[in-house]
Design a protein around this motif. Structure first.
Motif, PDB file in Angstrom:
ATOM      1  N   ASN A 170       0.831  -1.212   0.000  1.00 14.65           N
ATOM      2  CA  ASN A 170       0.000   0.000   0.000  1.00 14.65           C
ATOM      3  C   ASN A 170       0.863   1.258   0.000  1.00 14.65           C
ATOM      4  OD1 ASN A 170      -2.406  -1.389  -0.062  1.00 14.65           O
ATOM      5  ND2 ASN A 170      -2.648  -1.427   2.163  1.00 14.65           N
ATOM      6  N   ARG A 171       1.937   1.235   0.809  1.00 14.66           N
ATOM      7  CA  ARG A 171       2.848   2.385   0.866  1.00 14.66           C
ATOM      8  C   ARG A 171       3.707   2.453  -0.396  1.00 14.66           C
ATOM      9  NH1 ARG A 171       4.465   3.904   6.801  1.00 14.66           N
ATOM     10  NH2 ARG A 171       2.571   3.295   7.886  1.00 14.66           N
ATOM     11  N   ALA A 172       4.196   1.313  -0.831  1.00 11.56           N
ATOM     12  CA  ALA A 172       4.985   1.137  -2.073  1.00 11.56           C
ATOM     13  C   ALA A 172       6.363   1.798  -2.050  1.00 11.56           C
ATOM     14  CB  ALA A 172       4.205   1.611  -3.301  1.00 11.56           C
ATOM     15  N   THR A 173       6.566   2.749  -1.147  1.00 10.68           N
ATOM     16  CA  THR A 173       7.867   3.431  -1.088  1.00 10.68           C
ATOM     17  C   THR A 173       8.033   4.094   0.273  1.00 10.68           C
ATOM     18  OG1 THR A 173       9.223   5.173  -2.120  1.00 10.68           O
ATOM     19  CG2 THR A 173       6.868   5.565  -2.068  1.00 10.68           C
TER      20      THR A 173
ATOM     21  N   MET B 171       8.827   2.422   4.502  1.00 11.91           N
ATOM     22  CA  MET B 171       7.875   1.482   3.904  1.00 11.91           C
ATOM     23  C   MET B 171       7.662   0.285   4.828  1.00 11.91           C
ATOM     24  SD  MET B 171       8.175  -0.417   0.213  1.00 11.91           S
ATOM     25  CE  MET B 171       9.316  -1.725   0.719  1.00 11.91           C
ATOM     26  N   LEU B 172       8.730  -0.099   5.534  1.00 13.13           N
ATOM     27  CA  LEU B 172       8.681  -1.254   6.432  1.00 13.13           C
ATOM     28  C   LEU B 172       8.754  -0.790   7.883  1.00 13.13           C
ATOM     29  CD1 LEU B 172      11.215  -3.576   4.576  1.00 13.13           C
ATOM     30  CD2 LEU B 172       8.735  -3.817   4.590  1.00 13.13           C
TER      31      LEU B 172
ATOM     32  N   TYR C  37       8.939  -1.022  -2.976  1.00 17.49           N
ATOM     33  CA  TYR C  37       8.252  -2.303  -3.097  1.00 17.49           C
ATOM     34  C   TYR C  37       8.574  -3.038  -4.410  1.00 17.49           C
ATOM     35  CZ  TYR C  37       4.794  -5.915  -2.327  1.00 17.49           C
ATOM     36  OH  TYR C  37       4.190  -7.129  -2.129  1.00 17.49           O
ATOM     37  N   PRO C  38       8.737  -2.343  -5.551  1.00 13.07           N
ATOM     38  CA  PRO C  38       9.067  -3.070  -6.785  1.00 13.07           C
ATOM     39  C   PRO C  38      10.307  -3.948  -6.643  1.00 13.07           C
ATOM     40  CG  PRO C  38       8.440  -0.840  -7.324  1.00 13.07           C
ATOM     41  CD  PRO C  38       8.534  -0.900  -5.821  1.00 13.07           C
TER      42      PRO C  38
ATOM     43  N   ASP D  19       2.387   5.307  -9.246  1.00 17.67           N
ATOM     44  CA  ASP D  19       1.535   6.374  -8.698  1.00 17.67           C
ATOM     45  C   ASP D  19       2.012   6.798  -7.310  1.00 17.67           C
ATOM     46  OD1 ASP D  19      -0.024   6.268 -10.958  1.00 17.67           O
ATOM     47  OD2 ASP D  19      -1.638   5.080 -10.045  1.00 17.67           O
ATOM     48  N   MET D  20       2.349   5.809  -6.469  1.00 16.96           N
ATOM     49  CA  MET D  20       2.788   6.129  -5.102  1.00 16.96           C
ATOM     50  C   MET D  20       4.145   6.829  -5.104  1.00 16.96           C
ATOM     51  SD  MET D  20       0.322   5.434  -3.215  1.00 16.96           S
ATOM     52  CE  MET D  20       1.078   5.702  -1.614  1.00 16.96           C
TER      53      MET D  20
END
Length: 732
Positions: free
Chosen positions: A316-319, A330-331, A590-591, A623-624
């Motif tokens: 959800n945060r992605a970054t 993010m974590l 996240y990627p 987007d994030m």
């Protein structure tokens, strides 16, 4: 009709109209440039060409054609009712942006249905009045862009409402007193909308869901920026509890299935205030002509299992988000700063790309393996740079450092650092030879005190130590992307999230070419990607150190597309890589975690994953990333205004950094803070905005304000609430 049979000197306006109608009807999906139209219809005299342009202009006014840029048209097949995005503006000039792109259409406030910025709407185009701009009327709000808003509470005796950051709403957000959650006047609050305006109620009605603190308090303001973009400002307890239950122990099974690098010289190089070290380099000589370089990346996916509560929150945060005075990770902290972080003298699990490089930095062999490492040393960039410089390594050279004196190189792990630096410079040189774009980036940096107040503001430039790390991360990212994307003919390509960067916009590139010609520079826009990139690099080199350098760099950057994530690989123009991904920062992106999982899966013989599902994930991450960048920019803007707050009335040397129809942006040379001189203050003449040439030109005296021009300014005001810095022109 293909070629214009009647075309020639005697065509009447009526005949040419019929010819153009027929021409576009035969090309319903095609965007056609003027040159092609003239050629196809054999309009080879100047009067005929001018008449055709006038007719097409009229056809566009009548919505028969759609204009694409300054010199191309297409048949308008979209109809009078369209869907798209509503853009609300503080000056009242609201617009509708159609889904298919194209020119935004004006929406008067009375025709807006009180739509808010970013709302998805359906509009009806209004009947066109001669000599009036095209207008649209909102007939339905399909989906609201958001339902929570951030602002300052105003609590009166009988009513309470929210004054929003954007100040872009025609109606106040009314809050029933029982829904204030203890908030008082001057509190920064997050408000959720309970009821939108309709035929019976004109106001937006909301309830307070969080009080962030007092307006002007640093924490409250930073949290307000995050909340404004829908970004989290604290961690859910369930996620933190899950992270606290994860064991940091490395089991015998872990050692058994991993390569052991604990005895190889390994170190991290990061910013001095970093806590999440997600990459480390190891280096050892294999023989006289071969070096082994390990790029070791924190093995986040070992600890964060797909579908777990931690994984869902991370997706959800992605970054991670980097505001001026804080990181919103993010974590959870236990993972990003402790278990996964490659801290010195601690055994850590990694996913590593191990290269065997010769002295020309050519890859002789490489492998992708899960490892255990033990970092010997944690370097800040400044420390590593100091060791390079004290041993005679000159910034920017690809040559080896002088031979080590009898006592050896000075500084801890100096020999390893110097060798890595030399290899990195050779890799960098090769990358630029292959057509990578050389935009040397500068990063605005603030020093803040313990309360978050900025006490210094300056640009940080990348030096050799930064570039050393960057080059090996690029090499690892490129290599693992090639291992999946480059497959023998006949073999199925497996799905992977790539980091892609499209070719520059041809129209913007042409505008850049015409623009730099005025300064005596050439730019090649036709030909291969590589030739365009080399020409751009030659332009950057040519203008270096000159007055117009910043101006040309700014215009060139505007021609570039944005990099994003996608499973559809189109290569990376800026880096000149055919295959590129993000593998090296799974703690903060996240990627990278997705890439780690897929690489492990494919190494173990697993089948490819669903492409469409992963493309959706890529779009979310892109987007994030953009949302985080906007929040970071707002935090910089806030700190900039705060920093200049006690300098109102002072004068500074500056240069023009941006030009809009409503004013000129100026950046102070001394501290790089940027503010605006509003157009209303340029009262010595009436100024026209020349968008194509990035300048304002006075009608009577022809005085010109252009990007890059030196200018003397006075700080007129510093409005923290609006995050706005206003300048005035100074005579001294």
């Amino acid at each position: 009709m293909g070629k214009g049979k009647k075309a020639g000197k005697r065509l009447t306006k009526r005949q040419l109209e019929e010819l153009l109608h027929s021409y576009f009807q035969q090309r319903p999906e095609e965007t056609v440039a003027f040159k092609q139209i003239f050629r196809d219809l054999r309009l080879n005299t100047h009067p005929l060409k001018m008449l055709a342009i006038d007719i097409m202009d009229e056809m566009a006014w009548d919505d028969y054609l759609s204009k694409d840029g300054d010199s191309a048209y297409r048949l308008n097949t979209k109809g009078q009712v369209q869907e798209g995005t509503f853009v609300r503006k503080a000056n009242g000039k609201n617009t509708f942006q159609p889904d298919e792109g194209g020119t935004p259409v004006f929406v008067a406030e009375r025709n807006s249905m009180a739509a808010l910025n970013g709302d998805r709407v359906r509009v009806q185009f209004m009947a066109r009045r001669r000599n009036h701009i095209k207008e649209a009327m909102v007939i339905e709000i399909i989906k609201r862009a958001k339902d929570t808003f951030v602002g300052k509470l105003q609590v009166d005796s009988d009513i309470a409402f929210l004054i929003t950051q954007e100040n872009l709403y025609i109606h106040d957000i009314i809050i029933p007193k029982r829904k204030l959650k203890g908030g008082t006047t001057g509190d920064k609050a997050v408000v959720k909308v309970m009821q939108w305006p309709d035929a019976d109620h004109k106001n937006i009605i909301g309830e307070v869901i969080d009080i962030l603190g007092r307006t002007g308090e640093n924490n409250a303001e930073m949290h307000a920026i995050l909340a404004q973009y829908g970004l989290p400002y604290h961690y859910p307890k369930a996620v933190e509890d899950a992270a606290n239950r994860i064991s940091a122990d490395i089991t015998p099974e872990d050692f058994a299935e991993r390569e052991d690098f604990r005895d190889v010289v390994t170190f991290t190089i990061d910013p001095k205030d970093a806590k999440d070290y997600d990459d480390a380099l190891s280096v050892r000589r294999l023989d006289d002509k071969l070096w082994e370089v390990g790029v070791h990346i924190a093995d986040v996916s070992h600890y964060v299992k797909e579908g777990s509560v931690i994984d869902k929150e991370a997706f959800n945060r992605a970054t991670s988000v980097y505001l001026v005075d804080r990181t919103i990770p993010m974590l959870p902290e236990r993972l990003c700063n402790f278990i996964c972080s490659l801290r010195p003298d601690e055994e850590k699990l990694c996913y590593s790309v191990i290269f065997n490089l010769n002295e020309q930095a050519e890859i002789k062999d490489w492998r992708l393996v899960h490892t255990v490492i033990k970092s010997n040393r944690r370097f800040a960039y400044e420390e590593a740079q100091a060791i390079l410089e004290q041993n005679g390594v000159v910034d920017g050279t690809g040559q080896p450092a002088p031979p080590a004196p009898k006592g050896g190189y000075q500084g801890e792990y100096a020999e390893e650092l110097i060798m890595l630096d030399r290899l990195a410079k050779l890799l960098r040189e090769q990358r630029f030879k292959n057509g990578a774009i050389n935009f040397d980036s500068e990063e605005l940096h603030f020093d803040v005190d313990e309360t978050g107040k900025p006490i210094a503001c300056y640009f940080k430039r990348s030096k050799d130590a930064n570039k050393l790390i960057e080059e090996f991360m690029l090499l690892a990212n490129r290599t693992v992307a090639e291992s999946i994307g480059k497959v023998p003919k006949g073999k199925a390509v497996k799905t992977l999230p790539y980091r892609v960067h499209d070719n520059p916009d041809p129209q913007k590139l042409e505008t850049l070419r015409e623009f730099v010609m005025k300064f005596g520079y050439k730019l090649k826009t036709a030909g291969t990607k590589g030739s365009t990139a080399r020409s751009l690099n030659a332009l950057m080199d040519g203008c270096e150190g000159r007055k117009e350098q910043k101006l040309i760099q700014t215009v060139a950057l505007r021609a570039m597309m944005k990099a994003k994530y996608s499973v559809h690989n189109i290569g990376h123009f800026g880096l000149a890589f055919d295959y590129y991904t993000h593998f090296t920062s799974p703690i903060r992106r996240y990627p990278d975690t997705m890439v780690h999982r897929l690489l492990t899966r494919y190494q173990q013989g697993g089948r490819s994953v669903n492409k469409d599902q992963y493309e959706e994930k890529c779009e979310h991450c892109s987007d994030m990333e953009q949302t985080a960048a906007n929040a970071e920019r707002d935090s910089i803007k806030y700190k900039m205004v705060e920093f200049m707050g006690d300098k109102v009335g002072e004068t500074f040397d500056a240069h023009i950094s941006g030009i809009q129809s409503y004013g000129i942006y100026c950046e102070i040379d001394e501290n790089h803070c940027e503010g605006m001189v509003p157009m209303r203050d340029l009262d010595d003449d009436y100024y026209d905005f020349d968008e194509k040439n990035y300048c304002l030109v006075g009608r009577r005296r022809h005085h010109k304000y252009q990007l890059g021009d030196p200018i003397r300014i006075r700080v007129a005001s510093a409005n923290l609430e609006k995050r706005q810095l206003d300048f005035a022109l100074s005579d001294d």
